[in-house]
Enzyme design. Structure first.
Site, PDB file in Angstrom:
ATOM      1  N   GLY A 553       0.792  -1.221   0.000  1.00 26.84           N
ATOM      2  CA  GLY A 553       0.000   0.000   0.000  1.00 26.84           C
ATOM      3  C   GLY A 553       0.818   1.262   0.000  1.00 26.84           C
ATOM      4  O   GLY A 553       0.367   2.308  -0.480  1.00 26.84           O
ATOM      5  N   PHE A 554       2.040   1.232   0.535  1.00 27.47           N
ATOM      6  CA  PHE A 554       2.838   2.451   0.640  1.00 27.47           C
ATOM      7  C   PHE A 554       4.093   2.416  -0.209  1.00 27.47           C
ATOM      8  O   PHE A 554       4.944   3.276  -0.089  1.00 27.47           O
ATOM      9  CB  PHE A 554       3.235   2.696   2.102  1.00 27.47           C
ATOM     10  CG  PHE A 554       2.050   2.967   2.970  1.00 27.47           C
ATOM     11  CD1 PHE A 554       1.259   4.065   2.748  1.00 27.47           C
ATOM     12  CD2 PHE A 554       1.715   2.086   3.981  1.00 27.47           C
ATOM     13  CE1 PHE A 554       0.160   4.310   3.544  1.00 27.47           C
ATOM     14  CE2 PHE A 554       0.617   2.329   4.773  1.00 27.47           C
ATOM     15  CZ  PHE A 554      -0.169   3.446   4.557  1.00 27.47           C
ATOM     16  N   GLY A 555       4.274   1.420  -1.068  1.00 27.60           N
ATOM     17  CA  GLY A 555       5.445   1.414  -1.906  1.00 27.60           C
ATOM     18  C   GLY A 555       5.884   0.025  -2.286  1.00 27.60           C
ATOM     19  O   GLY A 555       5.166  -0.956  -2.078  1.00 27.60           O
ATOM     20  N   SER A 556       7.066  -0.060  -2.857  1.00 26.90           N
ATOM     21  CA  SER A 556       7.605  -1.327  -3.350  1.00 26.90           C
ATOM     22  C   SER A 556       8.818  -1.741  -2.527  1.00 26.90           C
ATOM     23  O   SER A 556       9.466  -0.925  -1.875  1.00 26.90           O
ATOM     24  CB  SER A 556       8.002  -1.177  -4.822  1.00 26.90           C
ATOM     25  OG  SER A 556       6.890  -0.779  -5.599  1.00 26.90           O
ATOM     26  N   VAL A 557       9.151  -3.035  -2.592  1.00 31.36           N
ATOM     27  CA  VAL A 557      10.277  -3.588  -1.855  1.00 31.36           C
ATOM     28  C   VAL A 557      11.254  -4.220  -2.846  1.00 31.36           C
ATOM     29  O   VAL A 557      10.844  -4.928  -3.771  1.00 31.36           O
ATOM     30  CB  VAL A 557       9.805  -4.637  -0.828  1.00 31.36           C
ATOM     31  CG1 VAL A 557      10.995  -5.228  -0.092  1.00 31.36           C
ATOM     32  CG2 VAL A 557       8.847  -4.012   0.149  1.00 31.36           C
ATOM     33  N   LYS A 570      12.551  -1.081   1.420  1.00 37.01           N
ATOM     34  CA  LYS A 570      11.188  -0.658   1.120  1.00 37.01           C
ATOM     35  C   LYS A 570      11.190   0.833   0.797  1.00 37.01           C
ATOM     36  O   LYS A 570      11.569   1.660   1.616  1.00 37.01           O
ATOM     37  CB  LYS A 570      10.266  -0.942   2.304  1.00 37.01           C
ATOM     38  CG  LYS A 570       8.810  -0.568   2.019  1.00 37.01           C
ATOM     39  CD  LYS A 570       7.885  -1.073   3.115  1.00 37.01           C
ATOM     40  CE  LYS A 570       6.442  -0.800   2.756  1.00 37.01           C
ATOM     41  NZ  LYS A 570       5.509  -1.316   3.775  1.00 37.01           N
ATOM     42  N   ASP A 666      -2.366  -4.317  11.460  1.00 35.63           N
ATOM     43  CA  ASP A 666      -2.456  -4.834  10.093  1.00 35.63           C
ATOM     44  C   ASP A 666      -1.890  -6.253  10.029  1.00 35.63           C
ATOM     45  O   ASP A 666      -1.068  -6.584   9.173  1.00 35.63           O
ATOM     46  CB  ASP A 666      -1.708  -3.918   9.122  1.00 35.63           C
ATOM     47  CG  ASP A 666      -2.183  -4.115   7.670  1.00 35.63           C
ATOM     48  OD1 ASP A 666      -3.259  -4.713   7.481  1.00 35.63           O
ATOM     49  OD2 ASP A 666      -1.482  -3.673   6.746  1.00 35.63           O
TER      50      ASP A 666
END
Length: 855
Positions: A553-557, A570, A666
């Site tokens: 949800g907040f970016g890529s790894v 991340k 979460d």
């Protein structure tokens, strides 16, 4: 009845031709024959109350001898029958039942009238009464089969062979099946001990001698002809008998409380006996509801209108009659919760739809113009996507049956109304007050059932209702004019703002530059921080972010390597935090360290770049191993148990061992990562919340992932117990090998937690076990069922009934057992959000579904 005689002639056998003892033998045979056949037929019992193992019945009138049709269009096909000692009257039978027009069947226990007029003992007198059924929500067709298998399991299948219901008694030394004199369908062992009984799984009816144990429910039928489950249910709790309408949260309409100082080691139970409904606490009768003494066969039924009625067979009228309305708390029928359906107002026994006080505006219409008691429906359905169009419809001198959901911080009328408008899950509020309407009590209603007109002078209080309505696009003229006025003022304001916008932008840019300089100074002053990396260093170690592991949800790894250590970097692409807030969060996460938490190695906060550097977990996230997206072999049971224990220990550390409690908020398989040896660690603290030890609850906006949200999210007041609910969902996903929300499943199985509720209530938990793993069913079935019970304990709607994580760890270690009295009516916060998938840092797309940004 006339007896029968045989006439036997000996003329053709001269005495000289008979052996010496033959004549004596013939005389004995004659005497025995006459003695047998001279008995009248009414002395014989034509009942068949038991069945042996390896017996199979097919739902077909041509194959079942004991089939009867009735005048109302219903029919029964009995496979077991227990007739009364008088050989006529009401009898208990088990078999196939269908209501008119008789195109769908239940496997049920029912009461039929019998006589001694022949081999078929059931007659068409009266109408059969179903007192228990196995498949009320899944009726079957002709040629469905019921089988008492050789290993003692009672299995019900539809005509196509699909499993409908099972007693789940396989392997428990069952010797046979019996319908008792009390109407209890029993599977018994060689010592005549009960292995399984229908009394332990009530539907809508209680029979004399039957007990409703704590946690059990009577759930009403939808109507007299529709035998599927209704929203009305009655249950036993530690302090008495309570009746609810199922909603989120449940709405109480009847309570019979027992006040006792006895230490409750034994669960409370309610038993139906002759002349009373007795409530027992600690095996001692504490109270009872008096009933008329039984003159004939009785049964008690919770019905779709909310009444608990006592029925008795009348020999004179040859039918069932109501002899008592057991719930006597209401002065008239208008007070029952479904008497006028949803949104209907009951006045003197008449049902009408709500109208705005002192207005002719219409917001509701009858569901059926000819049947006012079916209730009303909004002309425009309420939408949480159009909260700006919500309005409250005022109804004066109206009360509501459920006053248990009090909004404590709303003691005046305006606060009460505003509290409902701000909460999309609120569909109405009731405001009750005395002489001064600035000091009253506000009650929230999440789903509106029947309301009741009142006369304040007789009740010594005033009560008003405010129903939430959705304004349609063609709103009333006064509303349209008001909208035009607001629009004109808005346009004028925009023109003024445009004049200033250039100046504002210039000042903002200059201020931003100064702020970045100040923040760069603050970085070096923060103590206890993980390693700080430059953006260029992380771009280099990830080979320009070329090896993507996943996205969330907040970016890529991305996979990277710093010196000789593999890392996961991340990159936060949609973070809305300022640099100071980001650094404060990094400091918090970096200060906690546990074997079951993914270690934060470092970070980067350089201009607009926000990056986090984690330890690398080679086996990725848990979801790829339990959802079988990569055709992997199923995890063995011991590995699953170890993963569950690791998750529990990680959460226990966050909740109970840190200086301040940390709620992760979460918990899901995508945020549980696995190392080379399948050791599990919690990851992704982007939504976590710090809770002081002296705080009982915290208020926060809804955050997390649909399908894993506890019901209390609807109130925005949560504790760390929301993580325990999410843990229960993940636990069920690990056991079942499927997603919590899976639209590829049949409609009734899309939501795993709803499916769990149904299987728990019907004692069919084995149906949910991962079909990919043979060993879980064949070698570890009992352990898996116990693990499911632990999950159900964690899924309790009331957060106070969920165990702490330290208790969960003790259960997993075998030091404690799961609580017995569990509520199976699991719900979650999905009613106000759309279901979606939310992959995390090690998961492949689809895209994320995050409800809020980081703290």
């Amino acid at each position: 009845m006339r007896p029968f005689y045989h006439e036997i002639s000996l003329k053709s056998y001269p005495s000289a031709m008979l052996p010496s003892n033959t004549f004596f033998i013939i005389i004995v045979v004659i005497v025995i024959t006459l003695a047998k056949e001279a008995q009248p037929v009414y002395a014989q019992r034509y009942d068949y109350p038991t069945a042996n193992l390896s017996t199979r019945w097919v739902n077909n009138a041509a194959l079942l001898q004991h089939s009867v049709s009735y005048s109302d269009g219903s029919a029964v096909r009995a496979i077991l029958l227990r007739s009364p000692k008088t050989f006529y009257g009401p009898s208990f039978a088990a078999g196939f039942y269908c209501a008119a027009p008789c195109n769908a069947f239940l496997f049920a226990v029912f009461i039929v009238y019998t006589n001694s007029g022949g081999g078929i003992t059931m007659t068409t007198t009266g109408i059969p009464q179903v007192v228990w059924s196995a498949n009320r929500d899944q009726p079957v067709r002709e040629n469905a089969t019921l089988e008492l298998t050789y290993n003692g399991n009672l299995v019900f299948r539809d005509a196509g062979g699909s499993l409908i219901w099972s007693s789940s008694s396989s392997g428990q030394s069952v010797a046979g099946m019996e319908i008792t004199d009390m109407g209890n369908l029993v599977l018994f062992d060689q010592r005549n001990s009960t292995v399984w009984q229908s009394f332990d799984h009530p539907t809508d009816t209680l029979l004399p001698g039957q007990s409703l144990m704590a946690g059990m429910k009577l759930r009403a039928n939808t109507s007299t002809t529709n035998l599927t489950e209704n929203q009305v249910y009655m249950t036993v709790q530690p302090d008495g008998l309570f009746a609810y309408l199922e909603s989120t949260p449940p709405q109480l309409y009847y309570s019979y409380s027992v006040h006792t100082n006895i230490s409750r080691k034994d669960p409370t139970k309610v038993t139906f006996t002759n002349e009373s409904l007795s409530i027992f606490v600690q095996s001692t009768q504490s109270s009872n509801i008096s009933l008329p003494p039984a003159k004939s066969t009785q049964y008690m039924r919770l019905e779709f209108d909310g009444h608990l009625r006592l029925y008795e067979w009348s020999n004179t009228e040859a039918k069932w009659t109501v002899v008592s309305d057991v719930i006597k708390v209401f002065p008239d029928n208008c007070a029952f919760p479904t008497v006028c359906g949803k949104y209907g107002i009951c006045t003197g026994g008449q049902c009408t739809c709500p109208l705005q006080s002192s207005s002719s505006l219409n917001y509701f219409k009858p569901v059926d113009e000819r049947k006012a008691n079916l209730g009303c429906a909004p002309l425009t359905p309420i939408s949480c996507q159009q909260v700006q169009s919500h309005q409250l419809l005022t109804l004066t001198d109206v009360s509501y049956f459920d006053d248990s959901h009090i909004i404590t911080n709303a003691t005046n009328r305006d606060d009460c109304k505003q509290a409902c408008l701000k909460n999309c899950s609120c569909n109405a509020v009731m405001f009750r007050y005395g002489q001064n309407d600035s000091d009253g009590t506000c009650f929230s209603v999440s789903e509106v059932f029947s309301l009741q007109s009142i006369q304040p002078e007789t009740l010594h209080y005033n009560s008003s209702a405010y129903l939430k309505v959705q304004l349609s696009p063609s709103a009333p003229a006064s509303t349209t004019n008001k909208t035009k006025t607001i629009l004109g003022a808005t346009i004028s304001a925009i023109l003024i703002i445009l004049v200033l916008i250039v100046t504002v932008v210039t000042l903002y840019v200059q201020r931003k530059k100064n702020q970045e300089i100040d923040e760069e100074i603050d970085i070096e002053l923060l103590p206890g921080m993980p390693v700080r990396f430059t953006y260029e260093k992380l771009r280099e170690c990830t080979e320009d972010f070329s090896k993507k592991l996943g996205e969330g949800g907040f970016g890529s790894v991305f996979e990277g390597k710093i010196e000789e250590e593999r890392v996961a970097v991340k990159r936060l692409e949609s973070a809305k935090q300022g640099k100071k807030e980001f650094l404060a969060e990094v400091e918090t996460i970096g200060s906690i360290e546990h074997i079951n938490l993914v270690r934060l190695i470092g970070f980067c906060a350089e201009k607009s770049h926000r990056l986090l550097v984690y330890e690398y977990m080679p086996r990725g996230s848990l979801d790829r191993w339990i959802y079988y997206r990569h055709n992997n072999a199923p995890l063995d049971w011991r590995t699953r148990c170890r993963i569950i224990m690791d998750i529990a220990k990680g959460l226990c550390y966050l909740h109970e061992e840190c200086r301040r409690k940390i709620a992760h908020l979460d918990i899901k398989p995508q945020n549980i990562l696995l190392d080379e040896k399948f050791n599990a660690k919690l990851a992704d603290f982007g939504l976590s919340k710090l809770i002081d030890r002296d705080q009982s609850k915290v208020v926060t906006v809804m955050r997390g992932t649909p399908g894993y949200l506890a019901p209390e999210w609807l109130t925005s007041q949560i504790t760390e117990k929301v993580d325990i609910y999410s843990f229960g969902v993940v636990l069920m996903e690990i056991i079942s090998g499927r997603k919590n929300i899976d639209i590829s499943q049949p409609e009734e199985s899309v939501q795993l937690i709803n499916l769990l509720r149904v299987k728990a209530q019907t004692n069919q938990l084995t149906d949910i076990i991962d079909k990919h793993s043979d060993e879980m069913v064949s070698h570890h079935q009992d352990e898996v069922i116990e693990m499911m019970k632990l999950a159900m304990w964690c899924l309790q709607n009331d957060s106070s009934r969920r165990p702490s994580m330290s208790t969960v760890v003790k259960v997993l270690e075998g030091a404690m057992t799961v609580e017995n009295c569990l509520d199976y009516s699991f719900v979650n916060a999905n009613s106000v959000i759309s279901a979606g998938d939310n992959p995390s840092i090690y998961s492949a797309p689809p895209s994320a579904s995050i409800l809020s940004g980081p703290r």
